[in-house]
Design an enzyme around this catalytic site. Structure first.
Site, mmCIF file in Angstrom:
data_model
loop_
_atom_site.group_PDB
_atom_site.id
_atom_site.type_symbol
_atom_site.label_atom_id
_atom_site.label_comp_id
_atom_site.label_asym_id
_atom_site.label_seq_id
_atom_site.Cartn_x
_atom_site.Cartn_y
_atom_site.Cartn_z
ATOM 1 N N GLU A 1 -9.224 -10.636 -7.916
ATOM 2 C CA GLU A 1 -8.258 -9.538 -7.811
ATOM 3 C C GLU A 1 -7.159 -9.649 -8.869
ATOM 4 O OE1 GLU A 1 -7.204 -9.700 -3.643
ATOM 5 O OE2 GLU A 1 -9.251 -9.143 -3.048
ATOM 6 N N LYS B 1 0.842 -1.201 0.000
ATOM 7 C CA LYS B 1 0.000 0.000 0.000
ATOM 8 C C LYS B 1 0.881 1.257 0.000
ATOM 9 C CE LYS B 1 -3.744 -2.483 2.366
ATOM 10 N NZ LYS B 1 -4.724 -2.460 3.486
ATOM 11 N N ARG C 1 -1.381 -14.681 3.880
ATOM 12 C CA ARG C 1 -2.174 -13.983 4.911
ATOM 13 C C ARG C 1 -1.521 -14.148 6.287
ATOM 14 N NH1 ARG C 1 -6.629 -10.598 3.982
ATOM 15 N NH2 ARG C 1 -7.614 -11.461 5.852
ATOM 16 N N PHE D 1 -15.743 3.279 7.032
ATOM 17 C CA PHE D 1 -14.376 3.697 6.688
ATOM 18 C C PHE D 1 -14.071 3.582 5.190
ATOM 19 C CE2 PHE D 1 -14.223 -0.779 8.061
ATOM 20 C CZ PHE D 1 -13.618 -1.385 6.962
ATOM 21 N N ASN E 1 -1.752 -0.098 6.955
ATOM 22 C CA ASN E 1 -1.215 -1.393 7.385
ATOM 23 C C ASN E 1 -0.366 -2.080 6.309
ATOM 24 O OD1 ASN E 1 -3.263 -2.173 5.698
ATOM 25 N ND2 ASN E 1 -4.505 -3.155 7.280
ATOM 26 N N HIS F 1 -1.766 -5.485 1.373
ATOM 27 C CA HIS F 1 -3.007 -6.234 1.170
ATOM 28 C C HIS F 1 -2.679 -7.623 0.644
ATOM 29 C CE1 HIS F 1 -6.785 -7.622 -0.571
ATOM 30 N NE2 HIS F 1 -6.086 -7.933 -1.651
ATOM 31 N N TYR G 1 -12.040 -2.866 -3.330
ATOM 32 C CA TYR G 1 -12.590 -2.960 -1.971
ATOM 33 C C TYR G 1 -14.120 -2.937 -1.968
ATOM 34 C CZ TYR G 1 -8.082 -2.662 0.464
ATOM 35 O OH TYR G 1 -6.832 -2.936 0.972
HETATM 36 P P1 GTP Z 1 -6.731 -6.084 3.156
HETATM 37 O O1 GTP Z 1 -5.682 -7.089 2.872
HETATM 38 O O2 GTP Z 1 -6.298 -4.655 2.903
HETATM 39 O O3 GTP Z 1 -8.036 -6.424 2.475
HETATM 40 O O4 GTP Z 1 -6.942 -6.151 4.743
HETATM 41 P P2 GTP Z 1 -7.647 -7.305 5.567
HETATM 42 O O5 GTP Z 1 -8.171 -8.375 4.655
HETATM 43 O O6 GTP Z 1 -6.721 -7.709 6.647
HETATM 44 O O7 GTP Z 1 -8.863 -6.521 6.224
HETATM 45 P P3 GTP Z 1 -10.306 -6.203 5.614
HETATM 46 O O8 GTP Z 1 -10.438 -6.738 4.222
HETATM 47 O O9 GTP Z 1 -11.314 -6.574 6.628
HETATM 48 O O10 GTP Z 1 -10.280 -4.604 5.550
HETATM 49 C C1 GTP Z 1 -9.719 -3.955 4.424
HETATM 50 C C2 GTP Z 1 -8.912 -2.770 4.894
HETATM 51 O O11 GTP Z 1 -9.788 -1.813 5.455
HETATM 52 C C3 GTP Z 1 -7.909 -3.085 6.020
HETATM 53 O O12 GTP Z 1 -6.655 -3.475 5.544
HETATM 54 C C4 GTP Z 1 -7.795 -1.775 6.729
HETATM 55 O O13 GTP Z 1 -6.759 -0.976 6.189
HETATM 56 C C5 GTP Z 1 -9.122 -1.106 6.481
HETATM 57 N N1 GTP Z 1 -9.931 -1.165 7.685
HETATM 58 C C6 GTP Z 1 -10.492 -2.263 8.255
HETATM 59 N N2 GTP Z 1 -11.162 -1.923 9.372
HETATM 60 C C7 GTP Z 1 -11.011 -0.578 9.498
HETATM 61 C C8 GTP Z 1 -11.470 0.372 10.447
HETATM 62 O O14 GTP Z 1 -12.154 0.057 11.399
HETATM 63 N N3 GTP Z 1 -11.097 1.676 10.217
HETATM 64 C C9 GTP Z 1 -10.332 2.047 9.142
HETATM 65 N N4 GTP Z 1 -9.990 3.338 8.981
HETATM 66 N N5 GTP Z 1 -9.883 1.178 8.255
HETATM 67 C C10 GTP Z 1 -10.217 -0.116 8.419
HETATM 68 MG MG MG Z 2 -9.347 -7.953 2.963
#
Ligand code: GTP
Ligand code: MG
Length: 136
Positions: free
Chosen positions: A126, A9, A85, A57, A112, A115, A49
């Protein structure tokens, strides 16, 4: 044999940890099938997304992913979707273990570093979205 989609990212690109991240996947034994540094359009970020489009968010997430270049990759190998993962670490900083990418580099849920596709269906979707017909 599986393929997965990984993306450093904008925060990870800015902090110059692309090399470290690629090194981790190479050392584990995975094979790089495609990679590109690119700017992300809002349209692509919103499609990527889409599952989060109703979350509070979502706007912030799309703003962040389009805020600077990302490094998009496809990696191949045995169980690469689930193993990547695990190597990435948990989404919540309070749960991401040291030794994982997020556990080593990230302290906020929104910034973070990386992805990774979360399932076979996500990986297929994807890879087509980001690398349609471009893999070696
Ligand atoms: P990705 O690999 O980026 O998809 O992350 P993930 O699979 O570990 O998490 P998820 O798909 O549930 O969420 C996608 C992204 O949304 C996360 O990587 C975070 O950066 C963001 N995100 C998730 N929860 C929150 C939240 O509560 N607040 C904010 N600001 N961002 C969030
Ligand atoms: Mg995810």
């Amino acid at each position: 044999i599986e393929k997965t989609f990984l993306m450093v990212k904008p925060d990870g690109v800015e902090r110059q940890v692309i090399g470290d991240i690629m090194d981790r996947f190479e050392r584990r034994g995975f094979e790089l099938k495609g990679a590109k540094l690119m700017n992300v359009s809002r349209e692509l970020a919103e499609k990527h997304y889409a599952e989060h489009s109703e979350r509070p968010f979502f706007g912030e997430l799309v703003d962040f992913i389009t805020s600077g270049p990302v490094f998009a990759m496809v990696w191949e190998g045995e169980s690469v979707i689930s193993l990547a993962r695990i190597m990435i670490g948990a989404t919540k900083p309070s749960e991401s273990q040291p030794g994982t990418i997020r556990g080593d580099y990230a302290v906020t849920v929104s910034h973070n570093v990386i992805h990774g596709s979360d399932s076979l269906a996500s990986a297929e979707r994807e890879i087509e979205l980001w690398f349609d017909g471009e893999l070696v």
